[in-house]
Design an enzyme around this catalytic site. Structure first.
Site, PDB file in Angstrom:
ATOM      1  N   LYS A 118      -9.364  -0.417  -6.013  1.00  0.00           N
ATOM      2  CA  LYS A 118      -9.387   0.213  -4.700  1.00  0.00           C
ATOM      3  C   LYS A 118     -10.735   0.894  -4.485  1.00  0.00           C
ATOM      4  CE  LYS A 118      -7.709   2.012  -0.847  1.00  0.00           C
ATOM      5  NZ  LYS A 118      -6.592   2.912  -0.637  1.00  0.00           N
ATOM      6  N   HIS A 162      -4.845  -0.708   5.709  1.00  0.00           N
ATOM      7  CA  HIS A 162      -4.438   0.072   6.886  1.00  0.00           C
ATOM      8  C   HIS A 162      -5.428  -0.043   8.047  1.00  0.00           C
ATOM      9  CE1 HIS A 162      -7.085   2.819   4.782  1.00  0.00           C
ATOM     10  NE2 HIS A 162      -6.155   3.256   3.960  1.00  0.00           N
ATOM     11  N   HIS A 182       0.877  -1.195   0.000  1.00  0.00           N
ATOM     12  CA  HIS A 182       0.000   0.000   0.000  1.00  0.00           C
ATOM     13  C   HIS A 182       0.903   1.230   0.000  1.00  0.00           C
ATOM     14  CE1 HIS A 182      -3.909   2.085   1.326  1.00  0.00           C
ATOM     15  NE2 HIS A 182      -3.014   3.045   1.105  1.00  0.00           N
ATOM     16  N   HIS A 230     -10.554   1.002   1.466  1.00  0.00           N
ATOM     17  CA  HIS A 230     -10.399   2.015   2.510  1.00  0.00           C
ATOM     18  C   HIS A 230     -11.642   1.893   3.378  1.00  0.00           C
ATOM     19  CE1 HIS A 230      -8.893   5.965   4.115  1.00  0.00           C
ATOM     20  NE2 HIS A 230     -10.087   5.855   4.673  1.00  0.00           N
ATOM     21  N   ARG A 273       2.448   9.388  -5.900  1.00  0.00           N
ATOM     22  CA  ARG A 273       2.080  10.613  -6.634  1.00  0.00           C
ATOM     23  C   ARG A 273       2.590  10.556  -8.073  1.00  0.00           C
ATOM     24  NH1 ARG A 273      -1.199  10.689  -2.432  1.00  0.00           N
ATOM     25  NH2 ARG A 273      -0.412  11.728  -0.569  1.00  0.00           N
ATOM     26  N   ASP A 312       1.256   2.668   3.535  1.00  0.00           N
ATOM     27  CA  ASP A 312       0.418   3.853   3.331  1.00  0.00           C
ATOM     28  C   ASP A 312       1.253   5.124   3.389  1.00  0.00           C
ATOM     29  OD1 ASP A 312      -1.872   5.243   2.718  1.00  0.00           O
ATOM     30  OD2 ASP A 312      -2.607   5.319   4.774  1.00  0.00           O
ATOM     31  N   HIS A 347       2.878  14.533   1.296  1.00  0.00           N
ATOM     32  CA  HIS A 347       2.306  15.846   0.987  1.00  0.00           C
ATOM     33  C   HIS A 347       3.371  16.881   1.297  1.00  0.00           C
ATOM     34  CE1 HIS A 347      -1.945  14.568   0.629  1.00  0.00           C
ATOM     35  NE2 HIS A 347      -1.663  13.712   1.597  1.00  0.00           N
ATOM     36  N   LEU A 387      -5.221   9.275   7.541  1.00  0.00           N
ATOM     37  CA  LEU A 387      -6.512   8.591   7.583  1.00  0.00           C
ATOM     38  C   LEU A 387      -6.329   7.135   7.191  1.00  0.00           C
ATOM     39  CD1 LEU A 387      -8.794  11.365   6.089  1.00  0.00           C
ATOM     40  CD2 LEU A 387      -8.866  10.446   8.422  1.00  0.00           C
ATOM     41  N   ALA A 419      -4.302  14.927   5.035  1.00  0.00           N
ATOM     42  CA  ALA A 419      -4.066  13.641   5.704  1.00  0.00           C
ATOM     43  C   ALA A 419      -3.002  12.866   4.956  1.00  0.00           C
ATOM     44  CB  ALA A 419      -5.359  12.839   5.746  1.00  0.00           C
ATOM     45  N   ASN A 426      -4.953   7.093  -6.299  1.00  0.00           N
ATOM     46  CA  ASN A 426      -5.686   8.339  -6.018  1.00  0.00           C
ATOM     47  C   ASN A 426      -4.933   9.574  -6.489  1.00  0.00           C
ATOM     48  OD1 ASN A 426      -3.792   7.939  -3.936  1.00  0.00           O
ATOM     49  ND2 ASN A 426      -4.999   9.079  -2.441  1.00  0.00           N
ATOM     50  N   HIS A 469       1.633   5.265  -1.768  1.00  0.00           N
ATOM     51  CA  HIS A 469       1.315   6.427  -2.610  1.00  0.00           C
ATOM     52  C   HIS A 469       2.626   7.038  -3.090  1.00  0.00           C
ATOM     53  CE1 HIS A 469      -2.912   6.567  -1.142  1.00  0.00           C
ATOM     54  NE2 HIS A 469      -2.360   6.074  -0.043  1.00  0.00           N
TER      55      HIS A 469
END
Ligand code: NCD
Ligand code: ZN
Length: 351
Positions: free
Chosen positions: A102, A177, A16, A139, A20, A250, A254, A222, A266, A44, A18
């Site tokens: 997802k 998560h 899991h 999620h 970007r 996860d 950011h 989150l 988050a 996402n 991210h």
């Protein structure tokens, strides 16, 4: 017995992650490639990665962003929307590198506004997932503003997840998560084909970390950090060694300006030290001998992928996490920034 000073594991996977896109992708993906052989990349983006074609194009951008010599395989997940055609499942399966879809309940988290508004809207897709054996990555939080933010995971189990598993008895589901005792009990007691990822932050911290000495935006993610009793339940479950639980960081970068903000995003960035943080968490609960299976066996086995060849060696050698790392035109504040981590990666053998 004295504590070990080195730890050699089969090369692990992060199920899991991210990463970007664009400059941000280039800034963060080397951290994961330095530790993990494969990662399941979350879809996402803005706009989200909804089709097999979009996922394959994104995968090429990820491969192009890898440092020279990296041996890192991105595995993909498609963003499920109310309008996803059931036929997309077959295109995903045929791609060979898409592990599932997802489910983001609309509004549940960062870039989830295109998510599913009502699970009934995607029953056709779930039917096809069940037939093909691709997974649904979930999620697991309800979004009803009347439900307390700390109760959203438990409520999701009762109102969405349990009914879906009953309606689709062969659907393979990863509850992503997980953060609560309720989720641990649900996953460990569920029928075959159900698994869960566990992040480093939910093993290492409880919700007090959000308010330690003042409000701490870099500890906000989150699902939000939970109570100490919930954290203990997660720790006990991974210490128990269930093959249903596996590594998924996860890590969700950011920019500092988006986190240190009157309405901060988050997401906790942990890719800079993901495996090292898990080693710390497992050591703290006396379960270092369980780390390899959690990090390198259970996830691969669940997804019916071969376990990785090669090894990674961790040494006990504390180091200080930099105050920030470059992140496109900004910077990113990583988990433990300015503080120490007890383990370091010493060597990676990539066959
Ligand atoms: C994730 C992100 O920033 O993409 N944020 C987070 O807090 N975990 C989204 C998610 O996985 O919920
Ligand atoms: Zn995530």
């Amino acid at each position: 017995m004295s504590a070990p000073s080195t730890l050699t594991l089969r090369r692990p996977d992060d199920f899991h992650l991210h990463v970007r896109d664009g400059q941000a992708l280039a800034a963060v993906v080397p951290f994961s490639a330095a530790r993990f052989a494969r990662a399941l990349i979350m879809p996402n983006l803005r706009p989200p990665v909804r089709t097999a074609a979009e996922a394959l194009a994104y995968r090429e951008r990820i491969l192009a962003a890898l440092p020279a010599g990296a041996r890192f395989t991105p595995l993909m997940s498609l963003y499920l929307t109310d309008d996803t055609p059931a036929g997309e499942v077959e295109r995903a399966r045929a791609s060979g590198c898409i592990l599932g879809f997802k489910l983001y309940p609309a509004g549940a988290t960062t870039h989830s506004d295109a998510g599913v508004t009502d699970i009934g809207r995607v029953h056709g897709v779930l039917e096809r997932l069940q037939e093909t054996g691709l997974a649904l990555q979930v999620h697991g939080e309800v979004t009803d503003p009347r439900i307390d933010v700390f109760e959203r995971e438990a409520r999701f189990i009762d109102t969405v997840l349990a009914p879906v598993l009953e309606r689709f008895p062969r659907l393979r589901v990863v509850f992503e998560h997980i953060t609560t005792r309720a989720a641990v009990e649900f996953v460990l007691g569920a029928r075959e084909g159900i698994a869960a990822t566990v992040t480093p932050q939910h093993l290492l911290m409880n919700r007090n970390a959000l308010f330690a000495g003042g409000i701490r935006p870099h500890h906000y993610c989150l699902p939000v950090l939970k109570s100490e009793a919930d954290r203990e339940a997660l720790c006990a479950a991974v210490r128990g060694g269930s093959p249903r639980l596996f590594l998924g960081t996860d890590s969700a970068p950011h920019a500092r300006s988006a986190k240190e903000n009157a309405c901060g995003c988050a997401g906790i960035f942990s890719a800079h030290a993901a495996l090292e943080l898990y080693a710390e968490a497992f050591e703290a609960i006396g379960a270092l001998e369980r780390l390899e299976a959690f990090a390198a066996h259970h996830g691969a086995d669940f997804y019916r992928l071969p376990r990785n060849e090669g090894r990674v060696r961790l040494v006990r050698s504390p180091w200080e996490v930099p105050a920030s790392y470059p992140f496109g035109t900004g910077e990113i504040v990583a988990l433990r920034a300015g503080e120490r981590i007890g383990w370091r990666i010493e060597a990676v053998e990539r066959p």
